[in-house]
Write a protein that holds these residues in place. Structure first.
Motif, PDB file in Angstrom:
ATOM      1  N   VAL A   1       0.843  -1.204   0.000  1.00 41.45           N
ATOM      2  CA  VAL A   1       0.000   0.000   0.000  1.00 41.45           C
ATOM      3  C   VAL A   1       0.875   1.250   0.000  1.00 41.45           C
ATOM      4  O   VAL A   1       0.656   2.183  -0.778  1.00 41.45           O
ATOM      5  CB  VAL A   1      -0.965  -0.004   1.211  1.00 41.45           C
ATOM      6  N   LYS A   2       1.892   1.272   0.868  1.00 37.74           N
ATOM      7  CA  LYS A   2       2.800   2.424   0.945  1.00 37.74           C
ATOM      8  C   LYS A   2       3.529   2.634  -0.374  1.00 37.74           C
ATOM      9  O   LYS A   2       3.594   3.748  -0.905  1.00 37.74           O
ATOM     10  CB  LYS A   2       3.808   2.229   2.080  1.00 37.74           C
TER      11      LYS A   2
ATOM     12  N   LEU B   1       3.246   5.893  -2.935  1.00 34.30           N
ATOM     13  CA  LEU B   1       4.381   6.724  -3.339  1.00 34.30           C
ATOM     14  C   LEU B   1       4.607   6.676  -4.851  1.00 34.30           C
ATOM     15  O   LEU B   1       4.827   7.706  -5.477  1.00 34.30           O
ATOM     16  CB  LEU B   1       5.653   6.293  -2.610  1.00 34.30           C
ATOM     17  N   PHE B   2       4.544   5.486  -5.441  1.00 35.81           N
ATOM     18  CA  PHE B   2       4.768   5.370  -6.886  1.00 35.81           C
ATOM     19  C   PHE B   2       3.737   6.177  -7.667  1.00 35.81           C
ATOM     20  O   PHE B   2       4.045   6.759  -8.696  1.00 35.81           O
ATOM     21  CB  PHE B   2       4.728   3.919  -7.344  1.00 35.81           C
ATOM     22  N   ASP B   3       2.514   6.210  -7.159  1.00 35.91           N
ATOM     23  CA  ASP B   3       1.437   6.936  -7.845  1.00 35.91           C
ATOM     24  C   ASP B   3       1.584   8.454  -7.753  1.00 35.91           C
ATOM     25  O   ASP B   3       0.899   9.180  -8.474  1.00 35.91           O
ATOM     26  CB  ASP B   3       0.069   6.537  -7.276  1.00 35.91           C
ATOM     27  N   GLN B   4       2.449   8.947  -6.902  1.00 36.52           N
ATOM     28  CA  GLN B   4       2.590  10.396  -6.737  1.00 36.52           C
ATOM     29  C   GLN B   4       3.033  11.095  -8.019  1.00 36.52           C
ATOM     30  O   GLN B   4       2.773  12.277  -8.189  1.00 36.52           O
ATOM     31  CB  GLN B   4       3.567  10.714  -5.601  1.00 36.52           C
TER      32      GLN B   4
ATOM     33  N   ALA C   1      10.315  10.358   8.606  1.00 36.52           N
ATOM     34  CA  ALA C   1       9.748   9.014   8.505  1.00 36.52           C
ATOM     35  C   ALA C   1       8.356   9.116   7.904  1.00 36.52           C
ATOM     36  O   ALA C   1       7.742  10.181   7.898  1.00 36.52           O
ATOM     37  CB  ALA C   1       9.686   8.344   9.875  1.00 36.52           C
ATOM     38  N   LEU C   2       7.895   7.985   7.423  1.00 38.03           N
ATOM     39  CA  LEU C   2       6.570   7.901   6.815  1.00 38.03           C
ATOM     40  C   LEU C   2       5.803   6.817   7.551  1.00 38.03           C
ATOM     41  O   LEU C   2       6.348   5.734   7.797  1.00 38.03           O
ATOM     42  CB  LEU C   2       6.739   7.539   5.335  1.00 38.03           C
ATOM     43  N   ILE C   3       4.567   7.093   7.921  1.00 32.45           N
ATOM     44  CA  ILE C   3       3.700   6.095   8.542  1.00 32.45           C
ATOM     45  C   ILE C   3       2.575   5.792   7.578  1.00 32.45           C
ATOM     46  O   ILE C   3       1.975   6.700   6.994  1.00 32.45           O
ATOM     47  CB  ILE C   3       3.135   6.595   9.891  1.00 32.45           C
ATOM     48  N   THR C   4       2.319   4.507   7.412  1.00 33.60           N
ATOM     49  CA  THR C   4       1.212   4.052   6.561  1.00 33.60           C
ATOM     50  C   THR C   4       0.321   3.137   7.383  1.00 33.60           C
ATOM     51  O   THR C   4       0.816   2.224   8.050  1.00 33.60           O
ATOM     52  CB  THR C   4       1.738   3.272   5.340  1.00 33.60           C
ATOM     53  N   GLN C   5      -0.982   3.394   7.318  1.00 34.56           N
ATOM     54  CA  GLN C   5      -1.942   2.515   7.974  1.00 34.56           C
ATOM     55  C   GLN C   5      -2.816   1.885   6.909  1.00 34.56           C
ATOM     56  O   GLN C   5      -3.387   2.582   6.064  1.00 34.56           O
ATOM     57  CB  GLN C   5      -2.827   3.262   8.958  1.00 34.56           C
TER      58      GLN C   5
END
Length: 168
Positions: A11-12, A16-19, A119-123
């Motif tokens: 998901v993360k 990011l790739f879709d940005q 840092a990056l947090i993904t839920q």
């Protein structure tokens, strides 16, 4: 990266790739995405054991990225992961394309008004991932210490009960 990683990692990465999936992406941002993708292949993901004690890090020095200036600071720290100046420039171009949206939350840590960690947090569902951790000049005693502090900061504003992971 193998398929055995938790779904939250996928998901993360997709987020990011879709940005840079926009009508006219810059060639530099596409090269930055390719470099980031190669960096992801070197990563490992492990469970993050949540510390039950409060960190000695001042959580007021860790900020959720919610406006452009903080995005630039986050991006500069992320770009430092490049192997040379050219890679760093491409990564900077890639990361500055980020548009704030769930399920990812970007954080920047400061010491004496200087950005020193990110840092990056993904839920995703019942999984929480802390990733893309950059700690400049050993400002914190360890990457894990900063990871714990960012997670505590995030938990102050979000309810969560599930599995925690860290990506190195």
């Amino acid at each position: 990266m193998t398929d055995s990683y938790p779904n939250v990692v996928k998901v993360k990465n997709q987020w990011l790739f879709d940005q840079v999936e926009v009508e006219f992406p810059t060639p530099e941002s596409l090269k930055g995405r390719a470099i980031y993708q190669s960096l992801c292949e070197e990563n490992t993901v492990t469970p993050l054991i949540q510390s039950t004690q409060e960190t000695d890090i001042n959580l007021d020095e860790i900020y959720l990225v919610d406006f452009h200036r903080l995005t630039v600071m986050f991006s500069l720290l992320q770009a430092s992961r490049g192997r040379d100046e050219q890679e760093q420039n491409y990564l900077l171009e890639f990361f500055t394309q980020i548009i704030f949206s769930e399920p990812c939350y970007l954080y920047v840590g400061f010491k004496q008004a200087e950005p020193v960690a990110a840092a990056l947090i993904t839920q995703a569902e019942n999984e929480l991932l802390i990733s893309d951790i950059v700690v400049k000049d050993l400002t914190y005693s360890s990457v894990e210490q900063f990871s714990q502090a960012v997670t505590q900061k995030w938990l102050k504003s979000n309810e969560f009960s599930g599995s925690f992971y860290i990506e190195h």
